[in-house]
Design a protein around this motif. Structure first.
Motif, PDB file in Angstrom:
ATOM      1  N   ASP A 254       0.815  -1.215   0.000  1.00 49.64           N
ATOM      2  CA  ASP A 254       0.000   0.000   0.000  1.00 49.64           C
ATOM      3  C   ASP A 254       0.849   1.264   0.000  1.00 49.64           C
ATOM      4  N   GLU A 255       2.016   1.212   0.622  1.00 50.04           N
ATOM      5  CA  GLU A 255       2.884   2.379   0.658  1.00 50.04           C
ATOM      6  C   GLU A 255       3.382   2.744  -0.741  1.00 50.04           C
ATOM      7  N   LEU A 256       3.709   1.709  -1.509  1.00 48.93           N
ATOM      8  CA  LEU A 256       4.107   1.956  -2.900  1.00 48.93           C
ATOM      9  C   LEU A 256       2.958   2.610  -3.655  1.00 48.93           C
ATOM     10  N   ALA A 257       1.750   2.092  -3.454  1.00 48.98           N
ATOM     11  CA  ALA A 257       0.579   2.645  -4.142  1.00 48.98           C
ATOM     12  C   ALA A 257       0.407   4.123  -3.828  1.00 48.98           C
ATOM     13  N   LYS A 258       0.605   4.493  -2.561  1.00 44.66           N
ATOM     14  CA  LYS A 258       0.426   5.890  -2.166  1.00 44.66           C
ATOM     15  C   LYS A 258       1.460   6.793  -2.829  1.00 44.66           C
ATOM     16  N   LYS A 259       2.670   6.251  -3.065  1.00 42.36           N
ATOM     17  CA  LYS A 259       3.691   7.032  -3.754  1.00 42.36           C
ATOM     18  C   LYS A 259       3.245   7.431  -5.151  1.00 42.36           C
ATOM     19  N   PHE A 260       2.354   6.608  -5.745  1.00 43.02           N
ATOM     20  CA  PHE A 260       1.877   6.886  -7.108  1.00 43.02           C
ATOM     21  C   PHE A 260       0.452   7.419  -7.119  1.00 43.02           C
ATOM     22  N   GLY A 261       0.013   7.944  -5.967  1.00 43.81           N
ATOM     23  CA  GLY A 261      -1.267   8.640  -5.908  1.00 43.81           C
ATOM     24  C   GLY A 261      -2.489   7.776  -5.759  1.00 43.81           C
ATOM     25  N   ALA A 262      -2.317   6.483  -5.467  1.00 40.96           N
ATOM     26  CA  ALA A 262      -3.467   5.584  -5.281  1.00 40.96           C
ATOM     27  C   ALA A 262      -3.729   5.399  -3.790  1.00 40.96           C
ATOM     28  N   GLU A 263      -4.977   5.028  -3.459  1.00 41.46           N
ATOM     29  CA  GLU A 263      -5.325   4.851  -2.045  1.00 41.46           C
ATOM     30  C   GLU A 263      -4.650   3.629  -1.445  1.00 41.46           C
ATOM     31  N   ASP A 264      -4.630   2.551  -2.210  1.00 37.70           N
ATOM     32  CA  ASP A 264      -4.019   1.316  -1.721  1.00 37.70           C
ATOM     33  C   ASP A 264      -3.572   0.487  -2.915  1.00 37.70           C
ATOM     34  N   LEU A 265      -3.029  -0.693  -2.633  1.00 38.76           N
ATOM     35  CA  LEU A 265      -2.463  -1.524  -3.693  1.00 38.76           C
ATOM     36  C   LEU A 265      -3.513  -1.954  -4.705  1.00 38.76           C
ATOM     37  N   GLU A 266      -4.712  -2.300  -4.236  1.00 36.15           N
ATOM     38  CA  GLU A 266      -5.767  -2.735  -5.163  1.00 36.15           C
ATOM     39  C   GLU A 266      -6.176  -1.603  -6.106  1.00 36.15           C
ATOM     40  N   SER A 267      -6.239  -0.392  -5.569  1.00 37.21           N
ATOM     41  CA  SER A 267      -6.575   0.760  -6.426  1.00 37.21           C
ATOM     42  C   SER A 267      -5.501   0.975  -7.480  1.00 37.21           C
ATOM     43  N   LEU A 268      -4.234   0.824  -7.067  1.00 37.14           N
ATOM     44  CA  LEU A 268      -3.131   0.984  -8.016  1.00 37.14           C
ATOM     45  C   LEU A 268      -3.205  -0.076  -9.110  1.00 37.14           C
ATOM     46  N   LYS A 269      -3.541  -1.326  -8.707  1.00 32.85           N
ATOM     47  CA  LYS A 269      -3.682  -2.390  -9.712  1.00 32.85           C
ATOM     48  C   LYS A 269      -4.786  -2.049 -10.709  1.00 32.85           C
ATOM     49  N   GLY A 270      -5.889  -1.499 -10.203  1.00 34.13           N
ATOM     50  CA  GLY A 270      -6.984  -1.130 -11.095  1.00 34.13           C
ATOM     51  C   GLY A 270      -6.560  -0.055 -12.081  1.00 34.13           C
ATOM     52  N   GLN A 271      -5.797   0.938 -11.618  1.00 32.43           N
ATOM     53  CA  GLN A 271      -5.309   1.990 -12.500  1.00 32.43           C
ATOM     54  C   GLN A 271      -4.361   1.437 -13.556  1.00 32.43           C
ATOM     55  N   ILE A 272      -3.497   0.512 -13.114  1.00 35.13           N
ATOM     56  CA  ILE A 272      -2.557  -0.102 -14.059  1.00 35.13           C
ATOM     57  C   ILE A 272      -3.312  -0.895 -15.111  1.00 35.13           C
ATOM     58  N   ARG A 273      -4.329  -1.633 -14.681  1.00 32.66           N
ATOM     59  CA  ARG A 273      -5.108  -2.445 -15.630  1.00 32.66           C
ATOM     60  C   ARG A 273      -5.780  -1.553 -16.677  1.00 32.66           C
ATOM     61  N   GLU A 274      -6.349  -0.433 -16.221  1.00 33.84           N
ATOM     62  CA  GLU A 274      -6.993   0.500 -17.150  1.00 33.84           C
ATOM     63  C   GLU A 274      -5.980   1.079 -18.136  1.00 33.84           C
ATOM     64  N   ARG A 275      -4.806   1.456 -17.605  1.00 38.69           N
ATOM     65  CA  ARG A 275      -3.778   2.039 -18.477  1.00 38.69           C
ATOM     66  C   ARG A 275      -3.287   1.030 -19.506  1.00 38.69           C
ATOM     67  N   LEU A 276      -3.066  -0.213 -19.063  1.00 36.62           N
ATOM     68  CA  LEU A 276      -2.602  -1.249 -19.987  1.00 36.62           C
ATOM     69  C   LEU A 276      -3.625  -1.499 -21.088  1.00 36.62           C
ATOM     70  N   GLU A 277      -4.901  -1.595 -20.702  1.00 42.01           N
ATOM     71  CA  GLU A 277      -5.930  -1.882 -21.710  1.00 42.01           C
ATOM     72  C   GLU A 277      -6.110  -0.702 -22.657  1.00 42.01           C
ATOM     73  N   ALA A 278      -5.887   0.521 -22.161  1.00 44.22           N
ATOM     74  CA  ALA A 278      -5.929   1.683 -23.056  1.00 44.22           C
ATOM     75  C   ALA A 278      -4.790   1.599 -24.073  1.00 44.22           C
ATOM     76  N   GLU A 279      -3.605   1.161 -23.605  1.00 44.57           N
ATOM     77  CA  GLU A 279      -2.471   0.984 -24.523  1.00 44.57           C
ATOM     78  C   GLU A 279      -2.762  -0.117 -25.537  1.00 44.57           C
ATOM     79  N   TYR A 280      -3.341  -1.220 -25.067  1.00 40.32           N
ATOM     80  CA  TYR A 280      -3.680  -2.323 -25.978  1.00 40.32           C
ATOM     81  C   TYR A 280      -4.695  -1.853 -27.024  1.00 40.32           C
ATOM     82  N   ASN A 281      -5.704  -1.090 -26.571  1.00 40.97           N
ATOM     83  CA  ASN A 281      -6.719  -0.606 -27.510  1.00 40.97           C
ATOM     84  C   ASN A 281      -6.103   0.325 -28.551  1.00 40.97           C
TER      85      ASN A 281
END
Length: 443
Positions: A254-281
């Motif tokens: 969770d501390e890593l997630a907060k460094k990148f502006g996310a509330e927790d690790l799960e939120s950061l994973k969700g942001q990464i998933r969205e970014r990856l799928e945007a790149e794939y699209n």
């Protein structure tokens, strides 16, 4: 005025326009009559200067204006009557170069007309769009990269030598001709070896040092260095190594997630998933766009303006030559003759460019002000600190505006066609999508 056709070959057109001396004289007379009420001249009341006197004083200058306006109007009337649209700026020149007042004007008009572009049945276009989901492995890989970028450093064991990628904490003093120079000293400075943060050659000489070492580093400032008194000069640095630290990836939590502006690790994973799928699209769209253009190229045929093809072929040849000769920055090189391959590519580009432009016009596709503003802002980010100047440059440069507008317009026309074509979706792996993208670059 008389307009006579002199050339009608394919898309090439030629005409001779004759403007009689009487027509020019009448045009000058009309201009004088229009201006007379506002003219003031010594010895006459405002608006009462005789036309004959006005013609004597201003007739010669107005004759040139009348000639230009008459020829321009003749060209405008010609294009309106014929429906021709010139593919490039028409070539206009006077035939009777020894013209003098009282003579008829003979003008040659030559141009290449844009071709008639046929209708396209979008329903006959069949395409397959790749779809990729961001799996856990891809998300974990992205997380690992973030952790490495957010790395910290921890002290190596006592007596350990610094390696490339390590951080050394140093005090240093720079000297020019034995005298310390301004801005050349610091204490407890954390320097990552291999990061290229210092003058070329500095970091390399610290590989292998140990905590407690005191060494002299010799380097030469680049010739284009910002401080003129140091540019191109050889200097020495007295360096004291206070610590040698090895890189340590951040913990994925969770501390890593907060460094990148996310509330927790799960939120950061969700942001990464969205970014990856945007790149794939985005990558999948590149592939389906190329397939669409390939089908349009095969299905649609019409004559191409030779001048446009020649110009595009020369531009392609020139660009590729510079890519193969990156050391040549200017244009001081032999003339580059396009090959058959260059011409073939030019024909495809010209055909598709004219086709998409016509389809977009028929569909009334427009680039909005907000889309243009966004495009300008994206470009302006490449010039940090000079964004305002870039905005002003674009506002005053119609050619630059067109360069920014063209790709937006093209993408909107492509979207318009894809909405009406038969497009099926096929789920593929990330590697399959990457192979398809790589294949585009090889073509």
């Amino acid at each position: 005025m008389q307009v006579t056709e002199t050339l009608n070959e394919g898309l090439k057109r030629g005409y001779e326009i004759v403007v009689t001396a009487d027509e020019l004289d009448q045009k000058v007379h009309e201009k004088l009559v229009e201006a007379q009420p506002e003219v003031e001249m010594k010895g006459f009341r405002k608006g009462k200067v005789p036309l004959a006197l006005l013609k004597k004083q201003f007739g010669e200058r107005l004759l040139g204006e009348a000639m230009q306006e008459t020829v321009d109007q003749a060209m405008s009337d010609h294009f309106e009557q014929t429906g021709d649209r010139p593919a490039a700026q028409p070539d206009v020149k006077m035939k009777n170069e020894d013209w003098k007042a009282g003579d008829d004007v003979h003008v040659e008009l030559n141009y290449e007309a844009l071709p008639d572009v046929p209708e396209v049945d979008f329903s006959g276009i069949s395409l397959e769009r790749m779809a990729v989901k961001a799996d856990e492995a891809a998300v974990d890989e992205a997380l690992q990269n973030l952790a490495e970028n957010a790395q910290d450093f921890e002290d190596r064991e006592e007596g350990a030598a610094a390696e490339d990628g390590d951080q050394v904490v140093i005090d240093f003093t720079g000297k020019l001709d034995g005298e310390a120079f301004e801005g050349g000293a610091a204490e407890d400075y954390p320097l990552t070896l291999g990061a290229g943060a210092f003058i070329p050659g500095f970091e390399e000489q610290l590989v292998g040092v140990k905590a407690g070492d005191e060494i002299e580093v010799k380097v030469t400032f680049p010739e284009d260095y910002g401080a003129e008194h140091l540019a191109g000069k050889e200097v020495t640095f007295d360096v004291t190594v206070k610590a040698v630290k090895a890189p340590k990836a951040a913990e994925i939590d969770d501390e890593l997630a907060k460094k990148f502006g996310a509330e927790d690790l799960e939120s950061l994973k969700g942001q990464i998933r969205e970014r990856l799928e945007a790149e794939y699209n985005g990558a999948a769209r590149q592939v389906v766009k190329r397939k669409l253009l390939d089908q349009l190229d095969e299905q649609v045929d019409f004559p191409l303006p030779p001048g446009l093809v020649d110009s595009e072929a020369k531009q392609i040849a020139h660009q590729l030559w510079h890519e193969e000769n990156p050391d040549v920055q200017g244009h001081d090189h032999p003339e580059i003759e396009p090959t058959d391959e260059h011409r073939k590519l030019a024909e495809r580009r010209v055909k598709l460019g004219l086709l998409l432009a016509e389809l977009g016009q028929r569909a009334e596709v427009e680039v909005t002000d907000s889309e243009m503003t966004q495009a300008v802002m994206q470009q302006a980010r490449q010039y940090p600190g000079q964004e305002r100047q870039f905005f002003e440059f674009v506002q005053q440069n119609p050619q630059m505006q067109q360069q920014l507008r063209a790709p937006i317009f093209e993408d909107k026309v492509v979207d318009y066609i894809l909405e009406r074509a038969e497009v099926t979706e096929k789920e593929v792996s990330k590697d399959e999508l990457q192979e398809a993208v790589d294949a585009l670059e090889e073509e």
